[in-house]
Design a protein around this motif. Structure first.
Motif, short mmCIF file in Angstrom:
data_model
loop_
_atom_site.label_atom_id
_atom_site.label_comp_id
_atom_site.label_asym_id
_atom_site.label_seq_id
_atom_site.Cartn_x
_atom_site.Cartn_y
_atom_site.Cartn_z
N THR A 89 38.18 34.48 48.44
CA THR A 89 39.51 34.21 47.88
C THR A 89 39.76 32.71 47.76
OG1 THR A 89 40.44 34.41 50.11
CG2 THR A 89 40.51 36.36 48.71
N GLY A 90 39.27 31.95 48.75
CA GLY A 90 39.42 30.50 48.67
C GLY A 90 38.65 29.92 47.50
N ASP A 91 37.39 30.37 47.33
CA ASP A 91 36.57 29.90 46.22
C ASP A 91 37.16 30.35 44.88
OD1 ASP A 91 34.91 28.77 48.07
OD2 ASP A 91 33.41 30.37 48.00
N TYR A 92 37.65 31.57 44.85
CA TYR A 92 38.20 32.08 43.59
C TYR A 92 39.46 31.31 43.19
CZ TYR A 92 40.17 35.31 40.18
OH TYR A 92 40.71 35.85 39.03
N ASN A 93 40.33 31.11 44.13
CA ASN A 93 41.55 30.35 43.83
C ASN A 93 41.23 28.91 43.41
OD1 ASN A 93 43.19 32.54 44.43
ND2 ASN A 93 43.41 31.97 46.59
N ALA A 95 38.44 27.94 41.99
CA ALA A 95 37.84 28.00 40.65
C ALA A 95 38.90 28.22 39.59
CB ALA A 95 36.78 29.11 40.60
N GLN A 96 39.86 29.08 39.89
CA GLN A 96 40.93 29.34 38.94
C GLN A 96 41.80 28.08 38.74
OE1 GLN A 96 41.59 32.24 37.04
NE2 GLN A 96 39.49 32.59 37.73
N ARG A 156 39.41 37.71 31.70
CA ARG A 156 38.62 38.91 31.91
C ARG A 156 37.50 38.67 32.92
NH1 ARG A 156 37.86 41.98 26.04
NH2 ARG A 156 40.10 42.16 25.58
N GLU A 157 36.87 37.51 32.83
CA GLU A 157 35.81 37.19 33.79
C GLU A 157 36.37 37.12 35.20
OE1 GLU A 157 32.38 33.79 34.62
OE2 GLU A 157 33.77 33.58 32.94
N GLY A 158 37.55 36.54 35.34
CA GLY A 158 38.19 36.46 36.65
C GLY A 158 38.53 37.85 37.19
N GLU A 159 39.07 38.69 36.31
CA GLU A 159 39.39 40.05 36.72
C GLU A 159 38.14 40.83 37.12
OE1 GLU A 159 41.56 41.87 33.60
OE2 GLU A 159 43.46 40.84 34.07
N SER A 160 37.05 40.63 36.35
CA SER A 160 35.80 41.29 36.68
C SER A 160 35.28 40.84 38.05
CB SER A 160 34.75 41.00 35.60
OG SER A 160 33.51 41.60 35.93
#
Length: 282
Positions: A89-93, A95-96, A156-160
């Motif tokens: 979640t930290g990496d995803y946030n 990256a977003q 879409r990539e993020g949702e995937s």
């Protein structure tokens, strides 16, 4: 002198006493044999109960040990999942956020570029409806479309990524939860109301019923083996009759021995004859 009748009566009494004594001794031996058989059967049953109890305790110990080890492994797995989820979640946030800033910078750069292009056209005296304006407007519109498609692709990539990550974490959490349930079931199976405890109770009940059956059968056999009044009467009369018969035989033999033999003449006139005397024709 002792008469044949007295001998017969004496031996009859002795035979009656011997019959009663033999009946008593035989009943005592039979009772001892039945008691030994009962003790041996109950001893074997006690061995079976001890083996069943020890087997249950060993199985229970191993089950609780395995359940505790499973809990430790599941706790470690859950901790690893929590760490991995927090890292994801930290990496995803991050990256977003980085992608959002990059998109914002790109959008600002494109706006500045198109603004400068429109300014250049204005300074050069090109009128707004000219083909140059139209070409620039088309490029701007194409850029907006491409930018919108890029944003959609990123979304879409993020949702995937989120879907795959949550599916993976969900499966892992299910395995942890299922493992905890299995460990708890394993512990509970050896407690009151559990399947293993129930099977053990059934086994103990079967052995207890077998103990009752052995004791009941032994009691019945001992009761049947104990001589009753009729058995003693039979022993008295049977032994007395045999003794009386023996006494009668002995008494008869004594009477024959005591009775003198008849005497026959051994001479006839001056002629000696043998015993018994010969018979002469008349």
């Amino acid at each position: 002198m002792i008469s044949a009748t007295a001998i017969s009566l004496g031996l009859a009494a002795a035979g009656a006493a011997s019959g009663v004594l033999g009946l008593f001794q035989n009943a005592k031996r039979q009772k001892k044999s039945l008691e030994d058989q009962r003790a041996a059967a109950l001893g074997r049953l006690a061995d079976s109960e001890r083996e069943a109890r020890n087997a249950f305790e060993r199985s229970k110990y191993e089950a609780l040990r395995n359940a505790a080890r499973a809990d430790q492994a599941l706790d470690r797995r859950a901790s690893q999942l929590e760490t991995a989820f927090n890292a994801f979640t930290g990496d995803y946030n991050y990256a977003q956020e980085a992608q959002s800033r990059e998109n914002q910078a790109a959008r600002m750069g494109a706006g500045e570029s198109f603004g400068a292009a429109y300014s250049d056209l204005g300074y050069s005296g090109v009128r707004a409806g000219s083909s140059n304006y139209q070409a620039l407007a088309q490029r701007e519109d194409l850029y907006e479309q491409q930018f919108a498609l890029a944003l959609e692709g990123q979304r879409r990539e993020g949702e995937s990524q989120l879907r795959d990550a949550f599916a993976s974490f969900g499966n892992s959490l299910y395995e942890v939860s299922s493992g905890r349930g299995d460990a708890e079931y394993l512990r509970g199976s050896f407690q009151q109301g559990g399947s293993q405890f129930g099977a053990y109770q059934d086994q103990m009940l079967t052995l207890e019923n077998e103990r009752k059956r052995i004791k009941a059968s032994a009691e019945t056999a001992l009761e049947n083996a104990a001589p009753g009044p009729l058995d003693y009467i039979t022993a008295v009369f049977g032994g007395g009759a045999a003794g009386f018969q023996t006494g009668a035989y002995i008494g008869g033999a004594l009477d024959d021995y005591r009775t003198p033999k008849p005497q026959y003449p051994t001479t006839l006139g001056s002629r000696k004859i043998g015993y018994p005397a010969p018979r002469f024709p008349s």
